[in-house]
Design a protein around this motif. Sequence first.
Motif: not given
Lengths: 261, 261
Positions: A69, A94-96, A113, A115, A163, A167, A170, B220, B229, B233
């Motif tokens: 990322d 990228s999820g994030n 992306y 998962l 997203r 994420h 997840a 992660g 990331t 979050h």
Amino acid sequence: MDKIVLIGSGNAATCLGKAFHKAGCLIMQVFSRDIKNAQELAEQISSQPINSYYNLRDDADIYIIAVPDSVIHTVAENMFSKANLGKALVLHVSGNTPLNALSRVFPRTGVLYPLQTMTKGNEVDFSNVPVIVDSTFEEDLPLIETIAKKISEKVYHFNDKQRVAMHLSAVFSNNFVNRMYTEAENISKTAEIPFEIFHSLILETARRAVESSPSAVATGPAVRSDYRTIQSHLDFLEEDHELKQLYKELSLRINPDLKLF
Amino acid sequence: MDKIVLIGSGNAATCLGKAFHKAGCLIMQVFSRDIKNAQELAEQISSQPINSYYNLRDDADIYIIAVPDSVIHTVAENMFSKANLGKALVLHVSGNTPLNALSRVFPRTGVLYPLQTMTKGNEVDFSNVPVIVDSTFEEDLPLIETIAKKISEKVYHFNDKQRVAMHLSAVFSNNFVNRMYTEAENISKTAEIPFEIFHSLILETARRAVESSPSAVATGPAVRSDYRTIQSHLDFLEEDHELKQLYKELSLRINPDLKLF
């Protein structure tokens, strides 16, 4: 045939490259700063390894940036400045990372992306893995969806905010769940209990959450306000203040009415 | 044929009664304070329903008390004072109740604790479920093990302290894991994401933890110190102070070197 150029040779690039190759797409090139890494992956997916942005072809349908990322934006800038890709459709995986990490550089950008935890050594069957897509321009979305559907039957269109939420969810469903397993493993070790004892419980817990809804299948001392059991657990954790505190907080998330001191 | 008297008619009593019946044991009697509950279970396992301690037979091989933890001791006292069971072998099925909850009442006591969530409606196949046994007198252990092996191939002998550690580990592997799923479900709802997206991730995470070791498969943002990331979050959780705090603490359990403020 869909023509793809793959930027990266790490876990995500390897898993996705193999999956697209298997699905009949042409991976025209694999780029890595280290030509050996590019070669290693390129060999497995009948592709051309390159390590210079200047050698990027300009005639692929899609350019997939599969890098950490933190370097997505830098890689995109290098691609833009050193190759003739002004009209290319460029995706990250990228999820994030928001879409604009790319759209500040390229006009046509998108996200693809999957998962799924991806590790080089493990070939991933993406067919049941949700793949999230998005694009800056609506008219690019069908092509991205078509490509995504080559490897997965579950393709969803989510915006940036969704997203991030996905994420984050997840992280709870995977990283934090795995941490709970790890705490259990550590506690077991101190009592000389083989961790394999919990294998069927772990699989059953996952299965139940998936078959109904996790909120519907909560069990245990916290949900039934079983103070006697909770106290015996807190006593056991007496010498590990941090874990004891975490036990209390998680119990309170399960049952906010608990009186724990 | 092993002769069992079953005290209780709830989730554990029902699942165990059915399993022992299926395994060819004779369930001589089912006791419940409510005769209807006793009858309902007794019918399914060819047993005699009773609701008075005075009617307890004294010739069973084993008496299994399958009632909530909080009333085990009271039930045992009632059994002792109202029936002629001074020489009987009496077990409870609780993971978190010390052996002496019974041994303060009966001389010959033991534990038979299946590590499995038991729900009346769901028939449980115990064959792969670890069953933990213990006894006050060493000479009673073989009989308890023999009975346990009727329903399970995985019988372990653990002492009181190990059982608490085991139960605590089970809380982490099941209850707290399920809470992580629930947090993910709630976050998903707020972003209008279908929770089914996470089903394959949940099953895969469980499978990986079981196939290797959870501590070996941590992934992660926390484990790789991906502050960008983590920050996205935390921003998402801005308005849920408690969950944000929990996110930080769990991330720190995964990676104690993280700098989170």
